[in-house]
Write a protein that holds these residues in place. Structure first.
Motif, mmCIF file in Angstrom:
data_model
loop_
_atom_site.group_PDB
_atom_site.id
_atom_site.type_symbol
_atom_site.label_atom_id
_atom_site.label_comp_id
_atom_site.label_asym_id
_atom_site.label_seq_id
_atom_site.Cartn_x
_atom_site.Cartn_y
_atom_site.Cartn_z
ATOM 1 N N ARG A 270 56.593 39.357 44.470
ATOM 2 C CA ARG A 270 57.100 38.128 44.054
ATOM 3 C C ARG A 270 58.294 37.945 42.616
ATOM 4 O O ARG A 270 59.394 38.133 43.228
ATOM 5 N N ASP A 271 57.872 39.343 42.266
ATOM 6 C CA ASP A 271 58.947 38.680 40.402
ATOM 7 C C ASP A 271 58.127 39.689 39.548
ATOM 8 O O ASP A 271 56.739 39.962 39.765
ATOM 9 N N GLU A 272 58.377 40.232 38.405
ATOM 10 C CA GLU A 272 57.455 40.962 37.407
ATOM 11 C C GLU A 272 55.873 39.600 36.969
ATOM 12 O O GLU A 272 55.147 40.544 36.599
ATOM 13 N N SER A 273 56.075 38.688 37.236
ATOM 14 C CA SER A 273 54.687 38.182 36.886
ATOM 15 C C SER A 273 54.133 37.129 37.657
ATOM 16 O O SER A 273 52.702 36.724 37.528
ATOM 17 N N HIS A 274 54.109 37.873 39.132
ATOM 18 C CA HIS A 274 53.296 37.182 40.598
ATOM 19 C C HIS A 274 53.085 38.282 41.288
ATOM 20 O O HIS A 274 54.149 38.585 41.893
ATOM 21 N N ALA A 275 51.693 38.921 41.469
ATOM 22 C CA ALA A 275 51.789 40.387 42.182
ATOM 23 C C ALA A 275 50.302 40.672 42.518
ATOM 24 O O ALA A 275 48.889 39.531 42.475
ATOM 25 N N VAL A 276 50.201 40.656 43.883
ATOM 26 C CA VAL A 276 48.739 41.194 44.730
ATOM 27 C C VAL A 276 49.005 42.978 44.603
ATOM 28 O O VAL A 276 49.578 43.301 44.795
ATOM 29 N N ALA A 277 47.265 43.173 44.542
ATOM 30 C CA ALA A 277 47.627 44.878 44.404
ATOM 31 C C ALA A 277 45.854 44.795 45.543
ATOM 32 O O ALA A 277 45.094 43.879 45.613
ATOM 33 N N VAL A 278 46.576 45.197 46.565
ATOM 34 C CA VAL A 278 45.300 45.685 48.003
ATOM 35 C C VAL A 278 45.618 47.165 47.453
ATOM 36 O O VAL A 278 45.691 47.965 47.463
ATOM 37 N N ALA A 279 43.420 46.933 47.314
ATOM 38 C CA ALA A 279 43.168 48.418 47.132
ATOM 39 C C ALA A 279 41.484 48.508 47.487
ATOM 40 O O ALA A 279 41.171 47.640 47.551
ATOM 41 N N ASP A 280 40.899 50.328 47.310
ATOM 42 C CA ASP A 280 39.271 49.804 47.312
ATOM 43 C C ASP A 280 39.135 49.723 45.822
ATOM 44 O O ASP A 280 38.192 50.574 44.902
ATOM 45 N N PHE A 281 39.293 48.701 45.220
ATOM 46 C CA PHE A 281 38.332 48.249 44.142
ATOM 47 C C PHE A 281 36.879 47.585 43.844
ATOM 48 O O PHE A 281 35.793 48.129 43.550
ATOM 49 N N ALA A 282 36.500 47.626 45.272
ATOM 50 C CA ALA A 282 34.681 47.875 45.736
ATOM 51 C C ALA A 282 35.012 47.234 47.591
ATOM 52 O O ALA A 282 35.635 47.124 48.048
ATOM 53 N N GLU A 283 33.888 47.561 47.606
ATOM 54 C CA GLU A 283 33.535 47.337 49.299
ATOM 55 C C GLU A 283 32.784 46.198 49.476
ATOM 56 O O GLU A 283 32.478 45.525 49.413
ATOM 57 N N GLY A 284 33.702 45.820 51.105
ATOM 58 C CA GLY A 284 33.696 45.027 51.639
ATOM 59 C C GLY A 284 34.294 43.132 50.690
ATOM 60 O O GLY A 284 35.250 44.160 49.820
ATOM 61 N N HIS A 285 32.862 42.324 50.428
ATOM 62 C CA HIS A 285 33.770 41.020 49.471
ATOM 63 C C HIS A 285 32.917 41.184 48.558
ATOM 64 O O HIS A 285 33.390 41.113 47.646
ATOM 65 N N LEU A 286 32.914 42.310 48.161
ATOM 66 C CA LEU A 286 31.821 42.939 46.776
ATOM 67 C C LEU A 286 32.830 42.262 45.796
ATOM 68 O O LEU A 286 34.209 43.119 46.132
ATOM 69 N N PRO A 287 33.222 41.970 44.538
ATOM 70 C CA PRO A 287 33.385 41.651 43.194
ATOM 71 C C PRO A 287 33.633 43.352 43.261
ATOM 72 O O PRO A 287 33.438 44.081 42.921
ATOM 73 N N PRO A 288 35.345 43.094 42.308
ATOM 74 C CA PRO A 288 35.154 44.068 41.205
ATOM 75 C C PRO A 288 34.480 44.376 40.358
ATOM 76 O O PRO A 288 34.370 43.066 39.987
ATOM 77 N N ASP A 289 34.315 45.290 39.183
ATOM 78 C CA ASP A 289 33.258 45.382 38.617
ATOM 79 C C ASP A 289 33.401 45.146 36.986
ATOM 80 O O ASP A 289 34.196 44.690 36.960
ATOM 81 N N ALA A 290 32.865 44.519 36.482
ATOM 82 C CA ALA A 290 33.141 43.495 35.258
ATOM 83 C C ALA A 290 33.653 44.309 33.928
ATOM 84 O O ALA A 290 35.210 43.646 33.455
ATOM 85 N N GLU A 291 33.998 45.824 34.006
ATOM 86 C CA GLU A 291 34.480 46.307 33.876
ATOM 87 C C GLU A 291 36.180 46.154 33.793
ATOM 88 O O GLU A 291 36.908 46.180 32.667
ATOM 89 N N LEU A 292 36.398 46.564 34.976
ATOM 90 C CA LEU A 292 37.675 46.637 35.525
ATOM 91 C C LEU A 292 38.527 45.358 34.794
ATOM 92 O O LEU A 292 39.426 45.263 34.353
ATOM 93 N N LEU A 293 37.439 44.162 35.327
ATOM 94 C CA LEU A 293 37.630 42.495 35.114
ATOM 95 C C LEU A 293 38.163 42.999 33.467
ATOM 96 O O LEU A 293 39.019 41.855 33.207
ATOM 97 N N SER A 294 36.915 43.455 32.477
ATOM 98 C CA SER A 294 37.536 42.865 31.282
ATOM 99 C C SER A 294 38.702 43.278 31.204
ATOM 100 O O SER A 294 39.623 42.633 29.640
ATOM 101 N N GLU A 295 38.997 44.807 31.450
ATOM 102 C CA GLU A 295 40.125 45.404 30.661
ATOM 103 C C GLU A 295 41.657 45.189 31.128
ATOM 104 O O GLU A 295 42.135 44.789 30.470
ATOM 105 N N LEU A 296 41.367 44.148 32.344
ATOM 106 C CA LEU A 296 42.611 43.593 33.312
ATOM 107 C C LEU A 296 42.660 41.745 32.225
ATOM 108 O O LEU A 296 43.692 41.491 32.247
#
Length: 324
Positions: A270-296
């Motif tokens: 929408r702007d600099e502060s609101h964004a969606v990223a669609v990619a292969d973070f994990a398979e299916g409905h699995l969450p991104p790994d904790a390391e990536l979430l921690s980094e973000l």
């Protein structure tokens, strides 16, 4: 209103428990020490918050890190309250607020309740009021963190809290009734108290929506509704059925910019502060790994990189996996 049916196991958390007779009493407190804060609501539900590291007085981060909990796995005979994110926050040595969903304490069969409360409870408004008060006390917006059902609740709170909240969510439901029918029907029966005749049959979703009649929010208002929030980074796995059934309807009509990346990657912003990223973070409905979430979380807490920029970097990193 009927009070909760299950006895909670506060002792399992091995921290002090602070009991409050009402949200008003909680808000009026001169200080909020670490531990579990059990706040009795007008609805009869008890809202449990876990505070660790004096998160409301910490001024070294851009937001108050606030985790919501998704589905309780292996529920069995486990007793709440159920908190999420304490391990990630501990690994980062970062102050945190964790919010339990009292809906899952209504019946032991319930493992997901989307933080809606029961019909006519007014719980969603009470929750927004309590959490908005935390942001005001801290003088900083909350960073609401959660995926799947907790992603739904985070986005719903962002609609209500506006500039008092930002979000980091993944694989979110945007319409709770269009999640897997099993847990949805358990929720409808045990939490909302609906008869099975309401949620069976070919048009059961429309039947349930008519019975709810706007008394609770089970469908988000769409991407445009979070535009007044302090920011959003929304991660969506390409291979998750939520992409087509939850993210895409949520984006529809919002006119967010689209940028294609490598492989399956897409960025909507929408702007600099609101964004969606669609990619292969994990398979299916699995969450991104904790390391990536921690980094973000660290990057969002510094405020040095916008959500749009972060989404673009994520698309390059995780979209490329589909091409290798």
């Amino acid at each position: 209103m009927e009070a909760e049916k299950l006895v909670k196991d506060y002792a399992a958390w091995r921290v002090p428990v602070h009991e409050w007779g009402s949200p008003t009493e909680f808000r009026a407190a001169g200080s909020l020490p670490d531990g579990v804060h059990a706040i009795r609501l007008e609805s009869g539900l008890v809202l449990d918050l876990f505070l660790r590291g004096n998160p409301l007085t910490d001024s070294s981060h851009a937001h108050v890190l606030t985790f919501l909990a998704g589905a309780v796995t292996g529920r069995g005979s486990k007793a709440g309250p159920f908190f999420s994110g304490l391990g990630i926050a501990g690994g980062l040595d970062m102050p945190v607020v964790a919010v339990a969903d009292p809906g899952v304490d209504v019946d032991a069969a319930v493992n997901l309740a989307w933080y809606t409360g029961r019909l006519q409870d007014g719980f969603q408004a009470e929750l927004a009021s309590v959490l908005g008060g935390l942001a005001e006390r801290a003088g900083r917006p909350l960073l609401l963190v959660g995926g799947s059902g907790a992603g739904f609740a985070s986005l719903a709170l962002m609609e209500e809290l506006a500039e008092r909240a930002s979000g980091l969510v993944w694989n979110a439901q945007t319409d709770a009734l269009r999640y897997h029918p099993g847990p949805v029907r358990t929720y409808l029966s045990k939490v909302l108290g609906l008869a099975s005749s309401v949620y069976t049959g070919p048009d059961w979703i429309q039947s349930v929506e008519a019975r709810i009649n706007g008394r609770i929010q089970t469908r988000l208002d769409g991407a445009a509704a979070v535009g007044a929030s302090a920011g959003l980074l929304y991660l969506q796995n390409w291979s998750d059925w939520h992409r087509e059934n939850h993210l895409e309807p949520w984006l529809e009509g919002a006119e967010w910019d689209r940028q294609d990346g490598p492989g399956h990657a897409r960025v909507f912003s929408r702007d600099e502060s609101h964004a969606v990223a669609v990619a292969d973070f994990a398979e299916g409905h699995l969450p991104p790994d904790a390391e990536l979430l921690s980094e973000l979380i660290v990057l969002l807490q510094t405020g040095r990189q916008s959500q749009r920029s972060l989404a673009g970097d994520l698309a390059d990193r995780f979209g490329a996996k589909a091409t290798t």
